[in-house]
Enzyme design. Structure first.
Site, short mmCIF file in Angstrom:
data_model
loop_
_atom_site.label_atom_id
_atom_site.label_comp_id
_atom_site.label_asym_id
_atom_site.label_seq_id
_atom_site.Cartn_x
_atom_site.Cartn_y
_atom_site.Cartn_z
CE LYS A 110 -1.15 30.14 132.07
NZ LYS A 110 -0.29 31.12 132.70
CD GLU A 143 6.10 26.65 131.58
OE1 GLU A 143 6.79 27.69 131.66
OE2 GLU A 143 5.04 26.59 130.95
NE ARG A 171 -6.96 37.42 128.09
CZ ARG A 171 -5.90 38.21 128.22
NH1 ARG A 171 -5.88 39.36 127.58
NH2 ARG A 171 -4.87 37.87 128.94
#
Ligand code: ADP
Ligand code: ADP
Ligand code: MG
Length: 471
Positions: A115, A199, A290
């Site tokens: 990430k 974050e 995906r």
């Protein structure tokens, strides 16, 4: 076009892929471990191979699966979601053995699966990201300093995380000090990596994600967005397409951002770019490389068969659609019917399905691998059915959702179905006006009664006895 595809998955998604193969004249091959011997994907595929006693090892063994595909003359592997679907080594092994991996390249999976690397790529591409750390955190000192700069609340997140795990909100320095080692330990256990990053916590955001398709010829399109704000513990429960909470301008902007994100990393195949939305601010959160659990609702509003497109792209064909060909109509909702007891902190409720009657009627779609008499094994996901409804207007789709949930009969295990009916009845859902705090803010929705008419209980009992007696 591909001729024979090994499906490296189980459950409803394996069945979904088998169905696409059947419609395209592609031979499908299932793999299974012993607890899945009587699973629907095994019965429904053209061929099926056992990978041994262990419930999980077979599904998670890249070398074994690749070798099996080679020995049995498959030309491709579809990984579904979960399991090895975002494992770059698995994709690489396919590439090295001239097997088509139905998904992006191993390099792209690697880059987006990390990430912090994904954040770097998006920053470079000019896609707005959630404010946060530049890379992984070196330790609690850096975490505390950075949190002061960004401002509380902050989120500590596992760099290799997924499935809603390895994410903690911290409102104060004390909480951060306490939670930091917990995220590290959760990340290590669940994802085999101790890396974490930070974050800013976006308070009460909407989770908006965009489905994209990209072929090997440089074409990228988006199929509009899904609103996945109805979550519990960062896991999606009900998904909606398109979001009933976006303005047309926001829809255009966010769709464009997703295409930009995919193009920036030379993405190929189906993927999802996830964003957080607050007010008019949009932040990139992550990309899932995906097919997603909730691809169904996008299929319902656009008419595009996403798994079919995946197989076409993997065959080297160009996309069947240009952006201007892709329209959407109405609204679709997906309910993840989990074998869980909402009244008991959503404790998994595995066991034998004594009686299952599928909902039907206009605008109803069910993706599942269960059947009456099926025993839900305790080793896998608790999601046992996806109920999808479609209607022309928001009011109609909410009503249809309630009706279809009521249609369904699923006895033998506890499920989340009745709880979802309470959510649909809430004025904030109907408005629509909700964000990712909706579920935690409404614990009272768990106070419902599951009781049905006594005659129905008698029927279910009779069915259970009949199934047991092998009638
Ligand atoms: P979606 O993004 O399609 O909504 P979910 O987050 O519900 O998917 O995940 C789908 C399945 O994949 C779940 O079984 C989840 O536990 C699993 N999963 C997702 N990401 C990871 C990961 N990084 N590692 C292990 N399992 C994962
Ligand atoms: P996963 O890979 O497990 O799906 P995500 O990064 O997509 O993890 O986050 C899952 C959910 O956690 C989001 O849908 C959102 O509800 C919540 N979340 C994640 N990051 C933030 C953030 N910075 N601020 C607020 N909520 C967040
Ligand atoms: Mg996510």
């Amino acid at each position: 076009m591909l001729k024979k595809v090994l499906i490296a998955n189980r459950g409803e998604i394996a069945v979904r892929i088998i169905r696409a193969c059947a419609e395209m004249g592609i031979r499908s091959m299932a793999i299974y471990t012993e607890p899945d011997r009587y699973a629907l994907h095994v019965k429904r595929a053209d061929e099926a191979y056992s990978l041994g006693e262990d419930p999980l090892a077979g599904y998670l063994d890249p070398l074994r699966i690749v070798n099996l595909a080679l020995e049995t003359g498959c030309d491709a592997i579809h990984p579904g979601y979960g399991f090895l679907s975002e494992n770059p080594e698995f994709a690489r092994l396919c590439e090295q053995n001239n097997l088509v991996f139905v998904g992006p390249s191993s390099d792209v999976i690697h880059k987006m699966g990390d990430k912090t690397q994904a954040r770097d790529s998006m920053r470079a591409a000019g896609v707005p990201i959630t404010p946060g750390s530049d890379g992984n955190l070196s330790g609690i000192e850096e975490a505390l300093t950075l949190a002061e700069q960004i401002g509380y609340p902050v989120m500590v997140k596992a760099t290799s995380g997924g499935g809603g795990r390895g994410i903690r909100r911290c409102d104060t320095a004390e909480e951060l000090t306490q939670q930091y080692p917990r995220v590290i330990s959760e990340a290590t256990k669940a994802f085999g990596s101790a890396e974490v990053f930070m974050e800013k916590c976006i308070v009460d955001p909407k989770h908006i994600e965009v489905q994209i398709l990209a072929d090997s010829h440089g074409n990228v399109v988006h199929l509009y967005e899904r609103d996945c704000s109805i979550q519990r513990r960062n896991q999606k429960l009900i998904e909606i397409a398109p979001s009933p909470q976006l303005t047309p301008e926001q829809r255009l902007y966010i769709g464009g951002l997703a295409v930009k994100a995919a193009a920036a990393v030379n993405y190929e195949n189906a993927g999802t770019v996830e964003f957080l939305l607050t007010g008019n601010e949009v932040y990139f959160m992550e990309m899932n490389t995906r097919v997603q659990v909730e691809h169904t609702i996008t299929e319902q509003i656009t008419g595009v068969d996403i798994v079919r497109e995946q197989l076409r792209i993997a065959s080297g064909l160009t996309l069947s659609y240009r952006q201007e060909d892709i329209a959407y109509r109405g609204y679709a909702l997906q309910f993840r019917i989990n074998a869980e007891d909402p009244k008991n902190d959503f404790l998994p409720s595995f066991g034998r399905i004594s009686h299952y009657y599928a909902p039907g009627g206009p605008g109803v779609r069910v993706d599942t691998a269960i059947y009456t008499g099926y025993e839900i094994p305790p080793y896998y996901d608790s999601m046992c059915l996806k109920l999808v409804v479609w209607a022309l207007t928001w009011e109609e789709v909410v009503a249809r959702g309630e009706r279809a949930l009521d249609d369904m009969r699923l006895h033998g295990v506890k499920t989340t179905a009745s709880y979802y009916r309470q959510i649909l009845k809430h004025p904030d859902f109907q408005q629509p006006n909700f964000n990712t705090s909706f579920v935690p803010n409404h614990p009272e929705l768990l106070n419902y009664s599951d009781k049905r008419h006594p005659s129905e209980i008698a029927l279910a009992l009779a069915a259970a006895i009949a199934a047991h007696a092998g009638w």
